[in-house]
Design an enzyme around this catalytic site. Sequence first.
Site, PDB file in Angstrom:
ATOM      1  N   ILE A  15       0.826  -1.203   0.000  1.00 13.23           N
ATOM      2  CA  ILE A  15       0.000   0.000   0.000  1.00 13.23           C
ATOM      3  C   ILE A  15       0.864   1.259   0.000  1.00 13.23           C
ATOM      4  CG2 ILE A  15      -1.664   1.342   1.346  1.00 13.23           C
ATOM      5  CD1 ILE A  15      -2.873  -1.349   2.252  1.00 13.23           C
TER       6      ILE A  15
ATOM      7  N   ASP B   1      12.131   4.871  12.012  1.00 13.31           N
ATOM      8  CA  ASP B   1      11.162   4.000  12.678  1.00 13.31           C
ATOM      9  C   ASP B   1      10.085   4.905  13.274  1.00 13.31           C
ATOM     10  OD1 ASP B   1       9.723   2.353  14.385  1.00 13.31           O
ATOM     11  OD2 ASP B   1      11.492   1.412  15.284  1.00 13.31           O
TER      12      ASP B   1
ATOM     13  N   ASN C  98       0.741   5.086   7.136  1.00 13.42           N
ATOM     14  CA  ASN C  98       0.478   3.751   6.603  1.00 13.42           C
ATOM     15  C   ASN C  98       1.314   2.656   7.248  1.00 13.42           C
ATOM     16  OD1 ASN C  98      -0.447   1.823   4.363  1.00 13.42           O
ATOM     17  ND2 ASN C  98       1.780   1.885   4.036  1.00 13.42           N
TER      18      ASN C  98
ATOM     19  N   TYR D 152      -2.811  -6.993  16.941  1.00 11.70           N
ATOM     20  CA  TYR D 152      -2.910  -6.144  15.746  1.00 11.70           C
ATOM     21  C   TYR D 152      -4.292  -5.508  15.646  1.00 11.70           C
ATOM     22  CZ  TYR D 152      -3.637  -5.161  10.745  1.00 11.70           C
ATOM     23  OH  TYR D 152      -3.964  -4.585   9.541  1.00 11.70           O
TER      24      TYR D 152
ATOM     25  N   LYS E  69      -5.588  -1.494  15.838  1.00 13.24           N
ATOM     26  CA  LYS E  69      -6.372  -0.833  14.793  1.00 13.24           C
ATOM     27  C   LYS E  69      -7.687  -0.286  15.361  1.00 13.24           C
ATOM     28  CE  LYS E  69      -3.456  -1.473  11.442  1.00 13.24           C
ATOM     29  NZ  LYS E  69      -2.749  -0.326  10.831  1.00 13.24           N
TER      30      LYS E  69
ATOM     31  N   VAL F  28      -5.769  -7.476   1.427  1.00 16.08           N
ATOM     32  CA  VAL F  28      -5.067  -6.906   0.278  1.00 16.08           C
ATOM     33  C   VAL F  28      -3.812  -7.737   0.046  1.00 16.08           C
ATOM     34  CG1 VAL F  28      -4.008  -4.827  -0.697  1.00 16.08           C
ATOM     35  CG2 VAL F  28      -5.931  -4.625   0.903  1.00 16.08           C
TER      36      VAL F  28
ATOM     37  N   THR G   6      -0.619  -7.869  -0.167  1.00 16.77           N
ATOM     38  CA  THR G   6       0.591  -7.108   0.129  1.00 16.77           C
ATOM     39  C   THR G   6       1.507  -7.970   0.996  1.00 16.77           C
ATOM     40  OG1 THR G   6      -0.293  -6.144   2.179  1.00 16.77           O
ATOM     41  CG2 THR G   6      -0.745  -4.960   0.124  1.00 16.77           C
TER      42      THR G   6
END
Length: 298
Positions: A27, A70, A97, A174, A178, A208, A210
């Site tokens: 992305i 970072d 992103n 994760y 989010k 996606v 990726t």
Amino acid sequence: MGSYTEPRVAIVAGATSLTRDPLQSGIGIDLAKDLCSKGWKVACVGRRQEAGEALLKDLPQDRAYFFAADVSNYEQYASVFSKVHHLWGRIDALCANAGIVDTSSLYIYGSKNNGVDNIPPAPDLSVVDINYKGVVYGTQLAIHFMRHNPQPGGRIVVTGSIGAVFPHKTYPVYCGTKAAVNHFIRGVAPLLKQKENISINCVMPGIVNTPIVPPEMIAAVTPECITPVQTVLRGYETFLEDSTGMAGEILECSADKLIYYHMPKPGNGHITKRAVTVWEPLFRMSHGEVSGLPDAIP
């Protein structure tokens, strides 16, 4: 975003691939290419110097730079913002992103036979540092530098995940980061819009293809459930080019569709709402001035 006599400037965090192939589509990489193709100047940010240098070979040399940093390290990230501002004199957009998935297992199934005193090590929470702290750091830095734009203000767009709303059991931490990002965005959006002329919004991709998604997982999914990167880019464009004043919006990017998610209704009406309404004396004590929000309690 109105008319501009000079090219707009964007910082794209998470612009380098996570794989050995530095140009494998992701992305951030595709977003940087898309913005450059539309005339933006783009500062690409990632942790891997080699991947960043390879990325630049595929971008216009006069409109793209790479900065190794970072996003979970505030000093490194601040240095990027400072260099970009000195280089181009403005920062119009932050595309936050950067992101990774869980790097250790919270379920500790491998420790089932451990004795009670054989306590497992602390989980690796790099995912929290990058996915959440990186967004908070980036937002504060964007506020500071966007105040110094020729026309103060700008745009922040964060790459979230549909896992923020419907958590994936494989990646619980994760998904937690989010979800935190969604509420952070909704929490700060009214003040950023009102006081700073900054809009902050979030795109939530589904699956996606990726580097962050294992290829075996992609292979196990039927084609109609895959979201093309192009759909995510449309989501970014929706917010970067918005002229209606959207702020605090959460936009799912699913297959070829863009779907807005709205806050749930308060479960107990005004009583629930009152618990999260700004009380101005507390806001002033916490932040140094009143919020000025129309529904704030004086």
